[in-house]
Design an enzyme around this catalytic site. Structure first.
Site, PDB file in Angstrom:
ATOM      1  N   SER A 247       9.480  85.743  60.628  1.00  0.00           N
ATOM      2  CA  SER A 247       8.609  85.188  59.569  1.00  0.00           C
ATOM      3  C   SER A 247       7.257  84.758  60.146  1.00  0.00           C
ATOM      4  O   SER A 247       7.272  84.243  61.112  1.00  0.00           O
ATOM      5  CB  SER A 247       9.409  84.088  58.916  1.00  0.00           C
ATOM      6  OG  SER A 247       8.462  83.342  57.816  1.00  0.00           O
TER       7      SER A 247
ATOM      8  N   TYR B  96      14.099  76.052  58.805  1.00  0.00           N
ATOM      9  CA  TYR B  96      13.948  77.343  58.681  1.00  0.00           C
ATOM     10  C   TYR B  96      12.677  77.974  59.674  1.00  0.00           C
ATOM     11  O   TYR B  96      12.794  79.082  60.445  1.00  0.00           O
ATOM     12  CB  TYR B  96      13.666  77.964  57.400  1.00  0.00           C
ATOM     13  CG  TYR B  96      13.301  79.287  57.156  1.00  0.00           C
ATOM     14  CD1 TYR B  96      14.196  80.304  57.028  1.00  0.00           C
ATOM     15  CD2 TYR B  96      11.876  79.689  56.753  1.00  0.00           C
ATOM     16  CE1 TYR B  96      13.860  81.661  56.803  1.00  0.00           C
ATOM     17  CE2 TYR B  96      11.481  80.788  56.823  1.00  0.00           C
ATOM     18  CZ  TYR B  96      12.569  81.837  56.786  1.00  0.00           C
ATOM     19  OH  TYR B  96      12.200  83.065  56.606  1.00  0.00           O
TER      20      TYR B  96
END
Length: 265
Positions: free
Chosen positions: A138, A151
């Site tokens: 990401s 995350y």
């Protein structure tokens, strides 16, 4: 025909990888927790593309699931030429107030399962001196993100881990790459717990999942350890850590992502 194994293949980016790889001549192994959407996707691809599709429903947040997955592909004599470690999720909110079991499950899925699957499937790839591993990271892995703290940290691991393995294996005929999308039109925000009306994401709009996966597959052809996909804004965001002190950047991002106080009627 080459064969790809895709984790988290029941929806979103994982399912789209399956839909785009099938017409390119890949047989597929699809895994996720939910069997019904996997079966539906598999049946559609078999009928429309005439490929072989194996379905292996597993919950990769369970510690023994990666070994079960590797063993089932071995028992079925399914050679995996392309491993796509796509399964993962996030959790939005104040870390100290978050659900501990969900946080630990995130680490298990985003880091531990990805590491274990990479290790196990890398062994036969090394023996053959061929194969590709795509780890879905990401743009959040390039900088700290308050209120998505864990995350972002898991995706920082994916980025560093993949780039290091790219260097270790590039001379052995094996590609390892971290694919780093930004906000994408999937169910990520719902699973992560973003409020429906919250505009916490610093990126305007969501990239179409079809475009993200197409760009990822094109990036796979290049000899690189990572690739940012999903539009020019994502490249800009991932450049910010080179332009600003990390603590300043964390404060700026924290203000953008801070949960908004509820308003009274």
């Amino acid at each position: 025909m080459p064969r790809a194994l895709i984790t988290g293949a029941s929806s979103g980016i994982g399912a789209e990888f399956a839909r785009q790889l099938a017409p390119q001549g890949y047989d597929l192994v699809l895994t996720a927790r939910s069997q019904d959407p996997l079966d539906h996707l598999a049946a559609t691809l078999r009928q429309d593309q005439g490929i072989e599709v194996d379905v292996i429903p597993l919950d990769l947040t369970q510690a023994n699931a990666p070994t079960q997955l590797y063993q089932q592909t071995s028992d079925r004599q399914l050679q995996i030429d392309l491993l796509i470690n796509n399964a993962g999720f996030g959790d939005y909110g104040d870390f100290a107030e978050s659900d501990r079991s969900k946080l630990l499950a995130m680490v298990q899925l985003n880091i531990t399962a990805l590491t274990d699957l990479t290790y196990q499937f890398l062994q036969p790839m090394r023996s053959r001196q061929s194969g590709t591993i795509l780890n879905i990271g990401s743009i959040g892995g390039f900088q700290p993100i308050p209120y998505l703290a864990l995350y972002a940290a898991t995706k920082a691991f994916v980025l560093s881990f993949s780039e290091a393995l790219w260097a270790e294996n590039k001379d052995m005929g094996i590609k390892v790459m971290a694919i780093c999308p930004g906000p994408t039109a999937t169910g990520f925000n719902d699973v992560a717990g973003f409020p429906k009306t919250d505009a916490a994401s610093p990126s305007p709009g969501l990239a179409p999942v079809e475009a993200v996966v197409s760009e990822a597959l094109n990036a796979m052809k290049r000899d690189r350890g990572s690739a940012v996909v999903g539009g020019w804004a994502n490249h800009l965001i991932t450049s910010l850590p080179r332009l600003l002190p990390r603590d300043t950047l964390a404060q700026i991002i924290g203000e953008q992502f801070r949960p908004k106080a509820p308003t009274s009627d």
